[in-house]
Write a protein that holds these residues in place. Sequence first.
Motif, PDB file in Angstrom:
ATOM      1  N   LEU A  77      34.892  10.267  24.191  1.00 59.01           N
ATOM      2  CA  LEU A  77      33.888  10.298  25.249  1.00 59.01           C
ATOM      3  C   LEU A  77      33.469  11.743  25.449  1.00 59.01           C
ATOM      4  O   LEU A  77      34.304  12.616  25.643  1.00 59.01           O
ATOM      5  N   ARG A  78      32.169  11.994  25.378  1.00 54.48           N
ATOM      6  CA  ARG A  78      31.672  13.357  25.566  1.00 54.48           C
ATOM      7  C   ARG A  78      30.861  13.416  26.853  1.00 54.48           C
ATOM      8  O   ARG A  78      29.997  12.583  27.078  1.00 54.48           O
ATOM      9  N   LEU A  79      31.175  14.398  27.654  1.00 51.34           N
ATOM     10  CA  LEU A  79      30.562  14.487  28.981  1.00 51.34           C
ATOM     11  C   LEU A  79      30.028  15.886  29.253  1.00 51.34           C
ATOM     12  O   LEU A  79      30.648  16.873  28.865  1.00 51.34           O
ATOM     13  N   VAL A  82      29.043  17.748  32.799  1.00 50.52           N
ATOM     14  CA  VAL A  82      29.149  17.476  34.239  1.00 50.52           C
ATOM     15  C   VAL A  82      28.694  18.691  35.031  1.00 50.52           C
ATOM     16  O   VAL A  82      28.551  19.796  34.479  1.00 50.52           O
ATOM     17  N   SER A 135      35.232  16.717  25.933  1.00 50.76           N
ATOM     18  CA  SER A 135      35.473  15.505  25.142  1.00 50.76           C
ATOM     19  C   SER A 135      36.824  14.928  25.537  1.00 50.76           C
ATOM     20  O   SER A 135      37.788  15.659  25.712  1.00 50.76           O
ATOM     21  N   ILE A 173      28.110  13.329  36.628  1.00 46.83           N
ATOM     22  CA  ILE A 173      27.912  13.336  35.176  1.00 46.83           C
ATOM     23  C   ILE A 173      26.424  13.565  34.875  1.00 46.83           C
ATOM     24  O   ILE A 173      25.569  12.852  35.383  1.00 46.83           O
ATOM     25  N   ILE A 226      26.135  11.780  28.991  1.00 48.50           N
ATOM     26  CA  ILE A 226      27.330  11.084  28.506  1.00 48.50           C
ATOM     27  C   ILE A 226      27.040  10.464  27.143  1.00 48.50           C
ATOM     28  O   ILE A 226      25.920  10.035  26.873  1.00 48.50           O
ATOM     29  N   SER A 227      28.051  10.518  26.285  1.00 49.00           N
ATOM     30  CA  SER A 227      27.908   9.870  24.978  1.00 49.00           C
ATOM     31  C   SER A 227      29.271   9.384  24.553  1.00 49.00           C
ATOM     32  O   SER A 227      30.292  10.000  24.866  1.00 49.00           O
ATOM     33  N   LEU A 228      29.307   8.281  23.858  1.00 46.91           N
ATOM     34  CA  LEU A 228      30.593   7.736  23.418  1.00 46.91           C
ATOM     35  C   LEU A 228      30.526   7.443  21.922  1.00 46.91           C
ATOM     36  O   LEU A 228      29.646   6.728  21.463  1.00 46.91           O
ATOM     37  N   THR A 233      35.919   7.481  35.006  1.00 48.12           N
ATOM     38  CA  THR A 233      34.850   7.651  35.998  1.00 48.12           C
ATOM     39  C   THR A 233      35.416   7.632  37.414  1.00 48.12           C
ATOM     40  O   THR A 233      34.919   8.314  38.301  1.00 48.12           O
ATOM     41  N   GLN A 262      30.838  21.290  27.149  1.00 48.24           N
ATOM     42  CA  GLN A 262      30.957  19.836  27.054  1.00 48.24           C
ATOM     43  C   GLN A 262      32.444  19.495  27.051  1.00 48.24           C
ATOM     44  O   GLN A 262      33.257  20.215  26.479  1.00 48.24           O
TER      45      GLN A 262
END
Lengths: 143, 434
Positions: free
Chosen positions: A45-47, A49, A7, A31, A34-36, A21, A5
């Motif tokens: 921001l956690r992604l 991908v 961040s 993506i 996604i979580s913010l 983005t 992940q």
Amino acid sequence: MHVKQISIFMENRAGRLEEITSVLAKENINIRAISLADTSDFGILRLIVNKPVDAVEILRKEGFTIRENEVIACVIEDRPGGLHSMLELFAKSELSIEYMYGFFERHTDKAVMIIRVNDPARAIKILLDGGVELLRGEQVYSL
Amino acid sequence: MLIWNKTAETMPREALIKLQKQRLLSILEHAYSNVPFYKAVFDENKISHKDINSLDDLKELPFTTKADMQASYPYNMFAIPLDKVVRIHSSSGTTGKPTVVGYSRKDLDNWSELIARLLTAGGVTQKDIVQIAFGYGLFTGGFGLHYGVEKIGAAVVPVSSGNTERQLMIMRDFKTTALVCTPSYALYLAEAINEANISPDDLYLRVGMFGAEPWTEGMRSEIERRLGISATDNYGLSEVMGPGVSMECQCKHGMHINEDHFIAEIINPDTGEVLPHGSVGELVLTTLTKEAIPVIRYRTRDIASLIEEQCECGRTFTRMTKPQGRTDDMLIIRGVNVFPSQIETVLIEMEETDPHYQLVVSREGALDELEIRVEVNEAFFSDEMRQMREIEEKIRQKIRDALGVSAKLKLVEPKSIERSTGKAKRVIDLRKKN
């Protein structure tokens, strides 16, 4: 069973998320989840991908402050109580969750929960012993 | 303890005050009669030097500022014709026009005398070999110190600044016993000595007189330990004389101001009001003997306080503390003086942060608000909000302890605070708009 992940530290200001983005879109990075998390001043921001290595490289190059983490991806039945039965395993073992977020997987009609704990090895064992299906990194990236 | 000029430096206070008064009256006469700037400002303020009858009356006179000196570029502050001037120095002019200062023959004699006092207080005798690693040139440091060394009869090695390798070679081969340079360069030399695998036993250094920039007690012990010397501080500024205005003795507790040549006052930088002894404020200096450029009540912009108690060394001259900062940088937050340098120190001492920060001061109703923007770096960025909060709280706590006022902390993205090649823009004061 670990999933990478990314961040990203983000100041709370208009257009900042769009800048991230835009970098990812330009590099053809998709993506998956996604979580913010945010406060009034900044956000994290956690992604997840499809190409984590490339994404890390390009985001660093663009000057973002990022951190890579290992998280766990659990498959959950998309029905009432699906999440509950998994969380029971955590509660019984007194294992705390730092944060979690979920997404819906369209091929299998199942939900996937991304979970961050401070003792991943132990969490993985408890989940597998409890019969929870976990996804490998490659599986999540290519969903 | 060694004292260069016992008659002057240990003069009873009463005699000293009498001497100061006598010299003040004559310097005011000199300034008024020979410098059009002083005639103009005295007349404008409807005050005559003839109204000044005691040292206490000094506070009635207007100040001289750096801007006044700059506006007089190059020679308009000179009180003597150029054919009587034997030396001209100048500031670098990094913050505007350079200020030009001149010296008569007698000024240079006095300057050498002050430097002889400074060196003696630092422990130098005629047996020493003094390496001067200050730049020789328009800067007052190199030539200023040079003639004092000669006056004492020590051997001066005018190596000037730079070329660290050569500095080390000379230090070892010439058997240098005393070092003169900036404190930061002294530390740099200590590192270079270490890297060059030179053992302190191969060197003969005993003492160091460091100045021209502010330094902390922490730096002093570091320099003393690494170079194996006794390190003393000294203070001066070219507008007033150059090095030699004040210097530490071996007690290392404040710098003795050469009061037979200068009068020191501490003022409130906002109101100009003279503060009682012991108060922290802006140092203001008046020259008592300068012929070429007499300076009346020069605002140094350095924040310090005066120590009146007599020093154990026997000198009767008042001491000043190390400058704590500059008025240019000082902020008053809810009545508390805050210097950006204090915040910088906190951030440097914390492992997690880089010293990239910016202060934003605003006013919410009647209350001042201080916001400190600190850049996040990857070393302390965590994806867990709880950890980020802990670090925020730790920074906030440390800053509150250091400043005595609480501040709002805002973590910002790296490189989002404007970088500047010169002086960093550390403060945004939104209160001034209202």
